[in-house]
Design a protein around this motif. Structure first.
Motif, PDB file in Angstrom:
ATOM      1  N   VAL A  83      12.929   4.472 -31.331  1.00 27.01           N
ATOM      2  CA  VAL A  83      11.200   4.870 -30.676  1.00 27.01           C
ATOM      3  C   VAL A  83      10.703   4.166 -30.947  1.00 27.01           C
ATOM      4  O   VAL A  83       9.604   4.659 -31.030  1.00 27.01           O
ATOM      5  N   TYR A  84      10.253   3.146 -31.167  1.00 30.90           N
ATOM      6  CA  TYR A  84       9.855   2.149 -30.982  1.00 30.90           C
ATOM      7  C   TYR A  84       8.328   2.428 -29.870  1.00 30.90           C
ATOM      8  O   TYR A  84       7.191   1.477 -30.142  1.00 30.90           O
ATOM      9  N   PRO A  88       2.968   6.706 -32.577  1.00 34.31           N
ATOM     10  CA  PRO A  88       3.455   6.778 -34.244  1.00 34.31           C
ATOM     11  C   PRO A  88       4.398   6.410 -34.551  1.00 34.31           C
ATOM     12  O   PRO A  88       4.286   5.496 -35.686  1.00 34.31           O
ATOM     13  N   VAL A  89       5.298   6.152 -34.037  1.00 28.85           N
ATOM     14  CA  VAL A  89       6.081   4.919 -34.522  1.00 28.85           C
ATOM     15  C   VAL A  89       5.413   3.465 -35.053  1.00 28.85           C
ATOM     16  O   VAL A  89       5.810   3.250 -35.791  1.00 28.85           O
ATOM     17  N   ARG A  90       5.105   3.074 -33.953  1.00 29.15           N
ATOM     18  CA  ARG A  90       4.576   1.640 -33.791  1.00 29.15           C
ATOM     19  C   ARG A  90       3.669   1.504 -34.816  1.00 29.15           C
ATOM     20  O   ARG A  90       4.303   0.841 -35.811  1.00 29.15           O
ATOM     21  N   MET A  91       3.066   2.842 -34.897  1.00 29.46           N
ATOM     22  CA  MET A  91       1.717   3.311 -36.525  1.00 29.46           C
ATOM     23  C   MET A  91       2.941   2.629 -37.804  1.00 29.46           C
ATOM     24  O   MET A  91       1.715   1.951 -38.734  1.00 29.46           O
TER      25      MET A  91
END
Length: 488
Positions: A83-84, A88-91
């Protein structure tokens, strides 16, 4: 070949580093630095493997923390990589990987104490962020053709398992093996904050002047890293991972009330706890910013830039040591051994050793960072030159180096260097724990004074600084079209 933008960028960074040298503290303050260095060298060549009780246990626990931490981090990182693509996941991943393992350990020590969970989570959390980023990049760069050959209506999970995993398996395995080697280094330095790994006994031996004991630990660590391809086999990994938790030790029981108090009281800014309102909070933040954050940021940035350029210079000097275009097999074997030692020794341990020999200044940190990272980049560039075919009438010696090889690998060299930039800054910040006035010094001082609210603010600033440098490094690589990236 060289291009004008790459040369201009190189000279800009060189000028910044030279300006940094004018304001940096790089003095040697010990009375007999070369005598102490000679004693250390003699200790390494005459190691005492039998004087330190518990050395074998420390070695096993170093391996156990690495295996459990990396295994947990890889599983969580794999899940996050799926889910990258969501911002929000990357942050979240960028944030957790920007905080050094030792900072995570210092945080968990406050409420878990010397429980094995402290060391495991200190490795697993930042590594999960790293794994998520790298795994997602591997999946994105995979061949899309197998997905097009699936029957219409194939569900996403079977499609992923049958197309992405087989195509990416070798890269996933290679990177995970490399990260396990990094986990060994991370596990070793956790001993410097009190966990029962190799670093704990190394620090104890150095503080007592027992150089042969310290030499034994360093030799054992080099052997451990160098022999990993022999004993870390894919078929044995499940057995290692299942057995590793039993070698972590017991530690004191976790008092969950301490965990609750840490998050609900200890890290809450003092003005808010005391009901002083926004005025008190503003004054408190101003004091933290002026007296701790700004000096820490300044010294961290100055030291990082000096170490970055020193790493680059050392890398360019080191790659001929293993290049087939210079010298014979005996010289290349010696070069390989030197670079293995340089890149296998964690920067924190190198800096600690040099601080004992030269005294507290930025010089030990610069040398430690340059040796470790220069060894890594020099190894990668040296391997790359081995794939280059030269003309039969190609010049030899210095002309071959200057006109044939360096121009061909310089763009790759810059890509590797800017990739390591954020890593160098992470290490620079944490070296403050050793007494160098980077951000880590102020974090450690706040924790020692039981001011966890100030420590958490400074750790957050450290994370944001690392994220900013990482983003700037990616921008420069993209602007200069530096496409060659590290394979590990």
């Amino acid at each position: 070949m060289f291009a004008y933008p790459t040369v201009r960028t190189s000279f800009i960074f060189l000028a910044i580093a030279l300006a940094g040298l004018l304001v940096a503290d790089i003095a040697i303050t010990t009375a007999n630095p070369w005598q102490d260095l000679g004693r250390l060298f003699w200790g390494v060549v005459t190691p005492n493997f039998f004087s330190t009780e518990g050395l074998l246990t420390a070695l096993l626990r170093t391996v156990a923390f690495a295996f459990v931490g990396v295994a947990l981090g890889s599983v969580c990182g794999f899940a996050l990589s799926l889910v990258y693509r969501f911002l929000p996941v990357r942050m979240f991943c960028a944030f957790i990987r920007s905080i050094h393992e030792l900072f995570w350990a210092l945080i968990f020590l406050q409420f878990f104490g010397f429980h094995p969970l402290t060391g495991v989570l200190a490795i697993a959390i930042p590594y999960a962020g790293i794994f998520a980023k790298v795994y997602s990049e591997i999946f994105e760069e995979s061949d899309p053709e197998p997905s097009r050959l699936l029957p219409p209506g194939t569900r996403s999970i079977p499609a992923f398992l049958y197309t992405k995993i087989p195509d990416c398996w070798v890269q996933l395995r290679t990177y995970t093996a490399y990260r396990l080697e990094c986990g060994m280094r991370s596990s070793a330095i956790l001993g410097f904050v009190g966990l029962p790994t190799l670093g704990f006994y190394l620090e104890s031996s150095f503080s007592q002047g027992l150089y042969s004991d310290a030499g034994a630990m360093l030799v054992l660590f080099y052997i451990l890293i160098a022999t990993m391809p022999l004993w870390v086999r894919p078929k044995l990994l499940p057995a290692y991972v299942l057995a590793a938790p039993f070698f972590l030790g017991d530690g004191m029981p976790i008092i969950w009330g301490n965990v609750k108090r840490f998050f609900t009281e200890d890290i809450v800014p003092a003005p808010i706890r005391n009901g002083e309102g926004l005025v008190g909070l503003s004054e408190w933040m101003g004091d933290v910013w002026i007296n701790e954050a700004l000096p820490g940021i300044w010294n961290t940035v100055v030291l990082t830039q000096i170490a970055l350029v020193a790493t680059g210079i050392l890398s360019l000097l080191a790659f001929p040591l293993i290049s087939r275009h210079f010298g014979g097999p005996v010289r290349r074997t010696s070069g390989h051994i030197l670079l293995v030692i340089a890149r296998s020794t964690p920067e924190y341990i190198l800096a600690y050793i040099l601080l004992q020999l030269w005294g507290p200044s930025m010089l030990p940190a610069v040398v430690a960072l340059a040796l470790h990272n220069g060894g890594i980049i020099g190894h990668l560039i040296g391997r790359q030159t081995n794939t280059i075919q030269l003309r039969p009438d190609a010049p030899t010696g210095l002309s071959r180096y200057s006109w044939e090889l360096v121009p061909r690998v310089y763009r790759s060299f810059l890509a590797f260097l800017f990739y390591r930039w954020e890593i160098i800054m992470r290490e620079t910040a944490i070296l403050g724990i050793l007494g160098i006035y980077t951000l880590g010094f102020y974090v450690d001082s706040a924790i020692q004074n039981i001011r966890f609210d100030r420590a958490m603010v400074l750790i957050l600033i450290t994370a944001l600084l690392n994220i900013g440098v990482d983003a700037l490094g990616r921008y420069i690589r993209r602007k200069l079209a530096l496409k060659t990236m590290p394979t590990c």
